[in-house]
Design a protein around this motif. Structure first.
Motif, PDB file in Angstrom:
ATOM      1  N   MET A 154       0.864  -1.158   0.005  1.00 55.19           N
ATOM      2  CA  MET A 154       0.112  -0.032   0.049  1.00 55.19           C
ATOM      3  C   MET A 154       0.820   1.260   0.325  1.00 55.19           C
ATOM      4  N   LYS A 155       1.897   1.249   0.963  1.00 60.99           N
ATOM      5  CA  LYS A 155       2.718   2.432   0.814  1.00 60.99           C
ATOM      6  C   LYS A 155       3.392   2.678  -0.263  1.00 60.99           C
ATOM      7  N   ASN A 156       3.706   1.494  -1.089  1.00 58.50           N
ATOM      8  CA  ASN A 156       4.578   1.593  -2.299  1.00 58.50           C
ATOM      9  C   ASN A 156       3.625   2.172  -3.295  1.00 58.50           C
ATOM     10  N   ALA A 157       2.430   1.776  -3.553  1.00 57.65           N
ATOM     11  CA  ALA A 157       1.454   1.937  -4.201  1.00 57.65           C
ATOM     12  C   ALA A 157       1.063   3.630  -4.442  1.00 57.65           C
ATOM     13  N   LEU A 158       1.049   4.143  -3.274  1.00 54.02           N
ATOM     14  CA  LEU A 158       0.724   5.619  -2.931  1.00 54.02           C
ATOM     15  C   LEU A 158       1.574   6.265  -3.164  1.00 54.02           C
ATOM     16  N   ALA A 159       3.185   5.644  -3.095  1.00 52.44           N
ATOM     17  CA  ALA A 159       4.222   6.710  -3.131  1.00 52.44           C
ATOM     18  C   ALA A 159       4.513   6.666  -4.695  1.00 52.44           C
ATOM     19  N   ASP A 160       4.209   5.632  -5.546  1.00 54.85           N
ATOM     20  CA  ASP A 160       4.470   5.647  -6.881  1.00 54.85           C
ATOM     21  C   ASP A 160       3.180   6.320  -7.736  1.00 54.85           C
TER      22      ASP A 160
END
Length: 373
Positions: free
Chosen positions: A63-69
């Motif tokens: 989730m964190k990676n998807a938001l940051a990306d």
């Protein structure tokens, strides 16, 4: 037909598995707001609201990676923000328009499959923080700051807003505020979002409609007006005389009382604690002290305790955030709840079409124009 209730007060309009307010206890998917506010990151709460369960470590990382990306916004959105009359436009009007415009740059905007909507939810949640930060910088004559992929959501927002690394207590304060504002059962803006997408309109339309509802001072605009009130009061010794005059004139005290809670908003105490810490750290303790005096006086004399908006005002002020950005920050958080409700509405949709109790004239005979006196 059933008799109407003004403001739909007490009317149960739908069933939901997302959040509840029972006996003055707010919970997200059955988890108490106190536990989430003290222990969870905003990303965890987003995952919880959208998936109806707490994430595993792997789920949270994804989730964190998807938001940051997905945090960067198109240059066209930046150019559009620059085109506004920055001396007059309210940030909520700018946000409403920018989110609507964002839908034009999403090729899947009208694709209604569940997975496509989930991906759009990620993109919207990621980008709305960037839009708010970019607008703030542009109107202050600064260039927008691009997000960093190695920062969490709350820290990234503060970085994009200020262009520098945030202090740990600042990150904690914003994260806590985002968690506390994330969802709140069937509030006005959430209901607006559900009504909109129940027509099978797209997810961008639903969020745009919700932002429009949140813009009003009786909903999201309350914390901005709390800070306006505190600024007008100026000093602690003026607090009680100011409030006495307001009450004598039967004027509403912003940030006090709540339509749903009878014994107090369970979210308020968390931001009250952050307000105390932050105002002390920044040498602005008068805002906290003034707020406590007002809260105690209004509760004693009117039976109205503080709600979540009351102390969020001094928290955001202590972080150096412009007062008219308070409601857009609320929107950044509440987008997570709006998206959860939109996805839930899509999953079990029925057009929302209530009736109105007619109180106009009885049936009348039509009179031709030439015969009207």
């Amino acid at each position: 037909m059933t008799t109407s209730t003004k403001g739909l007060e007490g009317i149960v309009a739908t069933q939901s598995t997302i959040s509840s307010i029972i006996d003055d206890q707010l919970s997200y998917v059955g988890y108490k707001i106190d536990d989430l506010a003290e222990n969870s990151s905003f990303e965890e709460v987003i995952y919880l609201l959208w998936n109806l369960k707490l994430p595993t470590a792997a789920d949270l990382e994804e989730m964190k990676n998807a938001l940051a990306d997905n945090m960067e916004i198109p240059d066209a959105i930046i150019d559009h923000l620059r085109s506004y009359d920055l001396s007059t436009v309210h940030p909520m009007a700018a946000l409403r328009t920018a989110v609507s415009l964002l839908g034009l740059y999403d090729t899947d905007a009208d694709v209604m499959e569940p997975e496509a909507n989930k991906q759009k939810a990620i993109r919207i949640q990621a980008k709305i923080a960037t839009i708010v930060a970019a607008f703030s910088r542009i109107r202050n004559g600064q260039d927008p700051v691009k997000p960093k992929k190695d920062l969490g959501y709350a820290e990234n927002f503060l970085y994009m807003l200020n262009g520098k690394k945030a202090e740990a207590i600042e990150i904690e304060a914003i994260n806590k505020a985002l968690v506390l504002h994330a969802d709140h059962e069937l509030n006005a803006s959430t209901f607006t979002a559900r009504v909109c997408v129940a027509t099978l309109s797209d997810i961008y339309s639903g969020i745009t409609a919700a932002i429009g509802a949140l813009k009003g001072p009786l909903h999201g605009g309350a914390n901005e007006n709390v800070m306006k009130m505190l600024t007008e009061i100026g000093d602690e010794e003026n607090a009680i005389p100011y409030i006495e005059e307001k009450l004598n004139n039967k004027e509403k005290i912003m940030g006090m009382g709540h339509r749903v809670y009878k014994n107090g908003d369970p979210r308020a105490k968390h931001l009250k604690k952050m307000s105390k810490e932050l105002t002390k750290l920044t040498g602005q303790e008068k805002w906290y002290n003034m707020s406590v005096k007002i809260e105690e006086y209004v509760k004693e004399n009117k039976g109205l305790p503080a709600n979540v908006d009351f102390y969020s005002a001094s928290v955001y002020h202590s972080l150096g955030i412009d007062h008219d950005l308070f409601t857009p920050i609320f929107a950044v958080s509440r987008t997570s709840g709006w998206l959860a409700h939109i996805l839930e509405q899509y999953d079990n949709n029925r057009l929302i079409r209530p009736r109105a109790e007619y109180t106009g004239p009885e049936l009348q005979d039509y009179v031709q124009l030439t015969q009207r006196g």
